[in-house]
Write an enzyme that holds these catalytic residues in place. Structure first.
Site, PDB file in Angstrom:
ATOM      1  CB  CYS A   1      -3.898   4.289  -6.566  1.00 33.22           C
ATOM      2  SG  CYS A   1      -2.645   5.392  -5.938  1.00 33.22           S
TER       3      CYS A   1
ATOM      4  CG  ASP B   1      -4.591  -5.696  -3.660  1.00 33.40           C
ATOM      5  OD1 ASP B   1      -4.255  -5.617  -2.462  1.00 33.40           O
ATOM      6  OD2 ASP B   1      -4.603  -4.710  -4.433  1.00 33.40           O
TER       7      ASP B   1
ATOM      8  CD  GLN C   1      -6.739  -0.257   1.847  1.00 38.06           C
ATOM      9  OE1 GLN C   1      -7.028  -0.109   3.039  1.00 38.06           O
ATOM     10  NE2 GLN C   1      -5.877   0.539   1.234  1.00 38.06           N
TER      11      GLN C   1
HETATM   12  N1  C6P Z   1      -3.415   1.999  -1.264  1.00 37.51           N
HETATM   13  C1  C6P Z   1      -4.403   4.081  -0.535  1.00 37.51           C
HETATM   14  O1  C6P Z   1      -4.380   5.219  -0.061  1.00 37.51           O
HETATM   15  P1  C6P Z   1       1.578  -0.504  -1.408  1.00 37.51           P
HETATM   16  O2  C6P Z   1       1.735   0.908  -1.880  1.00 37.51           O
HETATM   17  O3  C6P Z   1       2.387  -1.463  -2.246  1.00 37.51           O
HETATM   18  O4  C6P Z   1       1.789  -0.658   0.053  1.00 37.51           O
HETATM   19  O5  C6P Z   1       0.039  -0.883  -1.606  1.00 37.51           O
HETATM   20  C2  C6P Z   1      -0.552  -0.734  -2.870  1.00 37.51           C
HETATM   21  C3  C6P Z   1      -1.999  -1.044  -2.784  1.00 37.51           C
HETATM   22  C4  C6P Z   1      -2.482  -2.176  -3.416  1.00 37.51           C
HETATM   23  N2  C6P Z   1      -3.766  -2.538  -3.313  1.00 37.51           N
HETATM   24  C5  C6P Z   1      -4.635  -1.833  -2.597  1.00 37.51           C
HETATM   25  C6  C6P Z   1      -6.053  -2.299  -2.496  1.00 37.51           C
HETATM   26  C7  C6P Z   1      -4.227  -0.665  -1.938  1.00 37.51           C
HETATM   27  O6  C6P Z   1      -5.102   0.024  -1.225  1.00 37.51           O
HETATM   28  C8  C6P Z   1      -2.879  -0.249  -2.057  1.00 37.51           C
HETATM   29  C9  C6P Z   1      -2.418   1.033  -1.436  1.00 37.51           C
HETATM   30  C10 C6P Z   1      -3.145   3.282  -0.625  1.00 37.51           C
HETATM   31  O7  C6P Z   1      -5.461   3.564  -0.897  1.00 37.51           O
HETATM   32  C11 C6P Z   1      -2.047   4.069  -1.292  1.00 37.51           C
HETATM   33  S1  C6P Z   1      -2.373   4.373  -2.989  1.00 37.51           S
END
Ligand code: C6P
Length: 404
Positions: free
Chosen positions: A362, A200, A203
């Site tokens: 999250c 993943d 970030q």
């Molecule tokens: N983190 C945060 O404020 P999406 O929503 O599909 O673009 O990304 C999801 C996601 C998956 N993995 C990691 C490590 C993330 O940081 C995120 C999204 C944002 O930390 C929104 S919760």
């Protein structure tokens, strides 16, 4: 190339906003980054001048749209050093990319008793799809624990990896704590045990260059909006040997070769995984974000971000009532203030035009492991942040303390 951050900031119109009567200090980049003018222009240009569907009609605009859309796929492939653009699947974001793998590959390869290895640091997007895949197949989740300094325990990871490990799904950079995980080492261990590996990268991609071939992963997922592109567009890189074997997960137009009422044959990857009209403007604008990043001296931007991160951690650590959580190395710095609810502090910062995020980010299992039921305050950086932003946050905390 000299990097003038103040000049680069002028490319991002939102950074010039006045918020709550103060110039915006935007420190919520892990949630989403701001967009530079070339990305906004790419969106506008597509809808104003080109707007047409891709891979379908036989007219000039459709040809232009298709070329721009496929060129963006090639840019993304080069950006993460994927061997081929055919290994780049457009998704809505990281969440959809991980769901795609969990539904398609997960249900295809997992058997009862097989193990899916995650870590305590994962975002919900890299937990829940695997939980669902496990429930559907009888596989079980295993979780790499943390050390006392809230880093991944590599020894424990080594002990958890066995011939039962069918899948390793691991975050490159923790969104909650800004820690950079030793993904290359974990991938090596997992591959030696015969497991499929997914990273993943939500970030990571906005902070440092990523090379999927050097990492050796089978899948790499990320979101456009965390790397200066629009929301609603993301990427799944998948090794073609897997993409060829995986069944489709959503079906309909675009992903087919032939359809009759008796049977359907499927298109080749990546189209096999792109049912329906895609986010054409988003993909083209993500290509523009890649161009924008590639045009910068990324090593200089990384040094700048790194220096800011150290200033921020040092400044926070010098405050007796503040505790920085973990060992932040990229993007995000999480902290708590003694006897103060994170949301109260964030509200007082917001009144000063300072945007941070609070709560569990999250990552509820992580907050549970850290015994932080109220979560943390998280300040997260991008290359366009400055010394002034860090100073404003530190001064903002001092001011909030007076008001509490
Ligand atoms: N983190 C945060 O404020 P999406 O929503 O599909 O673009 O990304 C999801 C996601 C998956 N993995 C990691 C490590 C993330 O940081 C995120 C999204 C944002 O930390 C929104 S919760």
């Amino acid at each position: 190339m000299a990097t003038d951050i103040k000049a680069l900031r002028r490319d991002f119109p939102t950074l010039a906003q006045i918020v709550n009567g103060h110039p915006l200090v935007y420190l919520d980049n892990a949630a989403t980054t701001q967009k530079p003018q070339p990305v906004l222009d790419a969106l506008n240009h597509y809808y104003r001048d080109t707007n047409a569907n891709v891979h379908r009609a036989s007219h000039a605009l459709s040809g232009q749209a298709t070329r721009a859309f496929e060129q963006a796929r090639e840019k993304v492939a080069r950006f993460i050093h994927a061997p081929s653009a055919r290994e780049i699947i457009w998704t809505r974001g990281t969440t959809e990319a991980i769901n795609l793998v969990a539904f398609s590959l997960g249900r295809h390869v997992l058997q009862p008793g097989d193990e899916i290895l995650l870590s305590t640091l994962e975002h919900h997007a890299n937990i829940v799809p695997w939980q669902q895949a496990a429930a559907a197949t009888g596989a079980v989740l295993k979780v790499i624990p943390l050390t006392d300094s809230a880093e991944l325990d590599l020894d424990a990871a080594g002990a958890l990896i066995s011939e039962r490990t069918k899948l390793l799904a691991i975050g490159h950079v923790s969104n909650a704590l800004g820690q950079v995980n030793p993904v290359a080492e974990l991938i090596r261990l997992a591959k030696a045990a015969g497991a499929v590996t997914l990273v993943d990268g939500a970030q990571a991609v906005g902070h440092f260059p990523v090379d999927v071939q050097a990492l050796g992963c089978d899948f790499y997922a990320f979101s456009g909006h965390k790397m200066f592109a629009p929301t609603g567009i993301g990427v799944l890189y998948g090794r073609s040997e897997w993409l060829e074997r995986m069944p489709p997960w959503q079906t309909g137009g675009e992903m087919i070769k032939t359809v009759s009422f008796e049977a359907t044959t499927f298109n080749a990857p990546p189209f096999k995984f792109e049912a329906g009209t895609p986010n054409i403007a988003g993909a083209i604008a993500l290509g523009a974000a890649v161009d924008y990043l590639q045009a910068q001296d990324r090593a200089a931007l990384m040094r700048h971000e790194d220096a800011l991160l150290r200033q921020l951690v040092d400044g926070l650590s010098a405050m007796a009532d503040i505790r920085v959580i973990g060992r932040p190395r990229a993007g995000a710095v999480s902290f708590v203030m003694d006897d103060v609810h994170p949301q109260d502090l964030a509200t007082l910062l917001d009144m000063q035009g300072i945007a941070v995020r609070t709560g569990h980010h999250c990552a509820m299992p992580l907050m549970q492991a850290l015994a932080l039921p109220q979560g943390t305050v998280r300040a997260s950086l991008a290359f366009y942040n400055t010394d002034d932003d860090v100073a404003a946050l530190l001064a903002g905390i001092d001011k909030a303390r007076e008001l509490l």
